[in-house]
Write a protein that holds these residues in place. Structure first.
Motif: not given
Length: 72
Positions: A47-72
């Motif tokens: 995956v490519a990371v398209t964005g990162v947002r802090k949730l708490l002092a010790t947690q982040v939420l990353m927005s991701i975009a897949g590369r290639g076929p979906a693995p699910f």
């Protein structure tokens, strides 16, 4: 924890979602080149990371975009 989905826009298949790592490591901090997610049943997706947002002092939420076929 990851929340992934497929999408189809203009005839182009793709996938993406959000990823919240349990631990923030140096690899996660420097994920500008992308990450490899290992999913259940030995499925792997890059995956490519398209964005990162802090949730708490010790947690982040990353927005991701897949590369290639979906693995699910």
């Amino acid at each position: 924890m990851a929340s992934l989905s497929t999408n189809q826009r203009g005839g182009i298949d793709g996938w993406g979602g959000t990823f919240r790592p349990d631990q923030i490591t140096e690899d996660v901090r420097n994920a500008g080149d992308g990450l490899t997610l290992e999913l259940p049943y030995d499925q792997i997706g890059t995956v490519a990371v398209t964005g990162v947002r802090k949730l708490l002092a010790t947690q982040v939420l990353m927005s991701i975009a897949g590369r290639g076929p979906a693995p699910f």
